[in-house]
Design a protein around this motif. Structure first.
Motif, mmCIF file in Angstrom:
data_model
loop_
_atom_site.group_PDB
_atom_site.id
_atom_site.type_symbol
_atom_site.label_atom_id
_atom_site.label_comp_id
_atom_site.label_asym_id
_atom_site.label_seq_id
_atom_site.Cartn_x
_atom_site.Cartn_y
_atom_site.Cartn_z
ATOM 1 N N GLY A 183 -3.152 26.163 58.468
ATOM 2 C CA GLY A 183 -3.394 26.175 59.899
ATOM 3 C C GLY A 183 -3.901 27.534 60.371
ATOM 4 O O GLY A 183 -4.498 27.642 61.447
ATOM 5 N N TYR A 184 -3.646 28.574 59.552
ATOM 6 C CA TYR A 184 -4.219 29.891 59.816
ATOM 7 C C TYR A 184 -5.549 29.955 59.077
ATOM 8 O O TYR A 184 -5.575 29.895 57.850
ATOM 9 C CB TYR A 184 -3.309 31.001 59.276
ATOM 10 N N PHE A 185 -6.647 30.113 59.806
ATOM 11 C CA PHE A 185 -7.937 30.187 59.130
ATOM 12 C C PHE A 185 -8.109 31.535 58.429
ATOM 13 O O PHE A 185 -8.545 31.608 57.292
ATOM 14 C CB PHE A 185 -9.086 29.983 60.125
ATOM 15 N N MET A 186 -7.726 32.614 59.111
ATOM 16 C CA MET A 186 -7.834 33.951 58.539
ATOM 17 C C MET A 186 -6.972 34.910 59.347
ATOM 18 O O MET A 186 -6.970 34.849 60.577
ATOM 19 C CB MET A 186 -9.291 34.419 58.542
ATOM 20 N N TYR A 187 -6.230 35.758 58.651
ATOM 21 C CA TYR A 187 -5.311 36.756 59.214
ATOM 22 C C TYR A 187 -3.959 36.137 59.589
ATOM 23 O O TYR A 187 -3.883 35.035 60.122
ATOM 24 C CB TYR A 187 -5.898 37.474 60.437
ATOM 25 N N PHE A 188 -2.920 36.898 59.275
ATOM 26 C CA PHE A 188 -1.521 36.588 59.588
ATOM 27 C C PHE A 188 -0.927 35.471 58.729
ATOM 28 O O PHE A 188 0.264 35.190 58.822
ATOM 29 C CB PHE A 188 -1.320 36.251 61.078
ATOM 30 N N GLU A 189 -1.753 34.840 57.876
ATOM 31 C CA GLU A 189 -1.185 33.826 56.992
ATOM 32 C C GLU A 189 -0.226 34.448 55.982
ATOM 33 O O GLU A 189 0.716 33.789 55.532
ATOM 34 C CB GLU A 189 -2.278 33.031 56.260
ATOM 35 N N ASP A 190 -0.414 35.730 55.649
ATOM 36 C CA ASP A 190 0.492 36.375 54.710
ATOM 37 C C ASP A 190 1.851 36.655 55.353
ATOM 38 O O ASP A 190 2.900 36.473 54.721
ATOM 39 C CB ASP A 190 -0.105 37.657 54.129
ATOM 40 N N ALA A 191 1.845 37.065 56.635
ATOM 41 C CA ALA A 191 3.110 37.282 57.333
ATOM 42 C C ALA A 191 3.885 35.970 57.448
ATOM 43 O O ALA A 191 5.097 35.914 57.193
ATOM 44 C CB ALA A 191 2.852 37.870 58.717
ATOM 45 N N ASP A 192 3.196 34.904 57.810
ATOM 46 C CA ASP A 192 3.824 33.590 57.911
ATOM 47 C C ASP A 192 4.399 33.144 56.576
ATOM 48 O O ASP A 192 5.536 32.656 56.495
ATOM 49 C CB ASP A 192 2.800 32.568 58.407
ATOM 50 N N LEU A 193 3.623 33.337 55.500
ATOM 51 C CA LEU A 193 4.077 32.961 54.161
ATOM 52 C C LEU A 193 5.365 33.676 53.799
ATOM 53 O O LEU A 193 6.329 33.058 53.316
ATOM 54 C CB LEU A 193 2.980 33.309 53.140
ATOM 55 N N CYS A 194 5.397 34.982 54.045
ATOM 56 C CA CYS A 194 6.570 35.767 53.671
ATOM 57 C C CYS A 194 7.794 35.425 54.509
ATOM 58 O O CYS A 194 8.924 35.385 53.989
ATOM 59 C CB CYS A 194 6.258 37.256 53.784
ATOM 60 N N LEU A 195 7.594 35.176 55.795
ATOM 61 C CA LEU A 195 8.735 34.812 56.639
ATOM 62 C C LEU A 195 9.340 33.490 56.191
ATOM 63 O O LEU A 195 10.565 33.312 56.199
ATOM 64 C CB LEU A 195 8.306 34.739 58.100
ATOM 65 N N ARG A 196 8.493 32.544 55.796
ATOM 66 C CA ARG A 196 9.016 31.265 55.311
ATOM 67 C C ARG A 196 9.742 31.445 53.973
ATOM 68 O O ARG A 196 10.771 30.807 53.723
ATOM 69 C CB ARG A 196 7.881 30.247 55.176
ATOM 70 N N ALA A 197 9.220 32.347 53.112
ATOM 71 C CA ALA A 197 9.890 32.607 51.844
ATOM 72 C C ALA A 197 11.211 33.344 52.061
ATOM 73 O O ALA A 197 12.208 33.066 51.389
ATOM 74 C CB ALA A 197 8.973 33.416 50.921
ATOM 75 N N ALA A 198 11.222 34.281 53.017
ATOM 76 C CA ALA A 198 12.445 35.004 53.320
ATOM 77 C C ALA A 198 13.545 34.070 53.812
ATOM 78 O O ALA A 198 14.729 34.259 53.538
ATOM 79 C CB ALA A 198 12.167 36.085 54.358
ATOM 80 N N ALA A 199 13.145 33.014 54.552
ATOM 81 C CA ALA A 199 14.123 32.042 55.026
ATOM 82 C C ALA A 199 14.777 31.291 53.877
ATOM 83 O O ALA A 199 15.850 30.711 54.046
ATOM 84 C CB ALA A 199 13.430 31.049 55.979
ATOM 85 N N ARG A 200 14.152 31.328 52.715
ATOM 86 C CA ARG A 200 14.719 30.698 51.521
ATOM 87 C C ARG A 200 15.435 31.695 50.615
ATOM 88 O O ARG A 200 15.792 31.377 49.500
ATOM 89 C CB ARG A 200 13.620 29.977 50.724
ATOM 90 N N GLY A 201 15.575 32.942 51.112
ATOM 91 C CA GLY A 201 16.344 33.929 50.390
ATOM 92 C C GLY A 201 15.554 34.948 49.601
ATOM 93 O O GLY A 201 16.140 35.828 48.965
ATOM 94 N N TRP A 202 14.224 34.880 49.639
ATOM 95 C CA TRP A 202 13.398 35.834 48.890
ATOM 96 C C TRP A 202 13.227 37.125 49.683
ATOM 97 O O TRP A 202 13.289 37.133 50.903
ATOM 98 C CB TRP A 202 12.021 35.234 48.607
ATOM 99 N N SER A 203 12.992 38.212 48.963
ATOM 100 C CA SER A 203 12.730 39.507 49.600
ATOM 101 C C SER A 203 11.399 40.059 49.106
ATOM 102 O O SER A 203 10.780 39.507 48.202
ATOM 103 C CB SER A 203 13.855 40.491 49.300
ATOM 104 N N PHE A 204 10.984 41.215 49.682
ATOM 105 C CA PHE A 204 9.671 41.794 49.392
ATOM 106 C C PHE A 204 9.795 43.310 49.290
ATOM 107 O O PHE A 204 10.761 43.903 49.778
ATOM 108 C CB PHE A 204 8.666 41.411 50.486
ATOM 109 N N ALA A 205 8.804 43.924 48.659
ATOM 110 C CA ALA A 205 8.862 45.380 48.480
ATOM 111 C C ALA A 205 7.466 45.973 48.452
ATOM 112 O O ALA A 205 6.483 45.304 48.119
ATOM 113 C CB ALA A 205 9.590 45.725 47.183
ATOM 114 N N VAL A 206 7.393 47.241 48.828
ATOM 115 C CA VAL A 206 6.173 48.047 48.743
ATOM 116 C C VAL A 206 6.486 49.229 47.847
ATOM 117 O O VAL A 206 7.444 49.959 48.092
ATOM 118 C CB VAL A 206 5.729 48.549 50.137
#
Length: 206
Positions: A183-206
């Motif tokens: 539904g995201y054509f371009m931009y912010f799809e990565d933020a959405d992806l990560c928030l949905r993964a975080a809701a399942r218990g995943w984390s992220f790092a830089v």
């Protein structure tokens, strides 16, 4: 020898009229020695054919221009390695940086994806992103975007999201949320992806 550097990784890149970037992309992927899947989103400048000739070991899929998320999702279906590297056509990463990303995922099983500190193209002192941060109102942005930083430091950050421009992911984490929301054509799809993964218990790092 070229293909044995990172046998555990497949790079995924979406193309759209990127013929002028193909030499740099071929150099990056060749230097890493990773498997590669490229999705050509209906380019009109011959990007797909150029990719086939300059990156002959890559799988090149020709399709319609239905958005960045769609292209990545389609290319991801060809991935059968332990990790997947989402890499923009205008981004580069070296083997030393990629080794650090692999090492972090290897030692942090709760982490879905990790990104390096991004520097602006040809401006090595300018930070282009150090993770994607999100306000309580759902507004996402690349942290430290266009900051002048002579010394990047060696800190590890745990942001709520990482950028799809350059990030290494566990395929099972990506699959657990059915990939990018098209539904995201371009931009912010990565933020959405990560928030949905975080809701399942995943984390992220830089």
């Amino acid at each position: 020898a070229q293909m044995s550097l990172f046998p555990r990784i497949t790079a995924v890149t979406v193309l759209y009229n990127n013929s002028r970037l193909m030499r740099d992309l071929a150099e990056t992927l060749g230097g890493l020695g990773v498997r590669a899947v490229l999705y050509d989103s209906g380019s009109r400048d011959g990007s797909g054919d150029l990719a086939r000739s300059m990156i002959p070991w890559a799988v090149v899929i020709r399709g319609d221009n239905l958005g960045f998320g769609h292209g990545n999702n389609r290319a991801f279906r060809e991935v059968d390695t332990e990790y997947v590297l989402f890499l923009n056509s205008d981004a580069r990463i070296g083997s030393e940086a990629l080794e650090k990303l692999v090492s972090y995922l290897d030692s942090h099983p709760d982490t879905a994806g990790v990104q390096p500190l991004l520097r602006a193209w040809r401006w090595p002192l300018v930070t282009a992103g150090s993770g994607v941060w999100v306000t309580p109102f759902g507004e996402a942005w690349d942290a430290r975007f266009m900051h002048l930083e002579r010394e990047a430091g060696g800190e590890v950050f745990r942001p709520p999201a990482v950028t799809a421009a350059v990030s290494l992911w566990r395929p099972r984490a990506f699959e657990s949320v059915d990939g990018f929301d098209t539904g995201y054509f371009m931009y912010f799809e990565d933020a959405d992806l990560c928030l949905r993964a975080a809701a399942r218990g995943w984390s992220f790092a830089v």
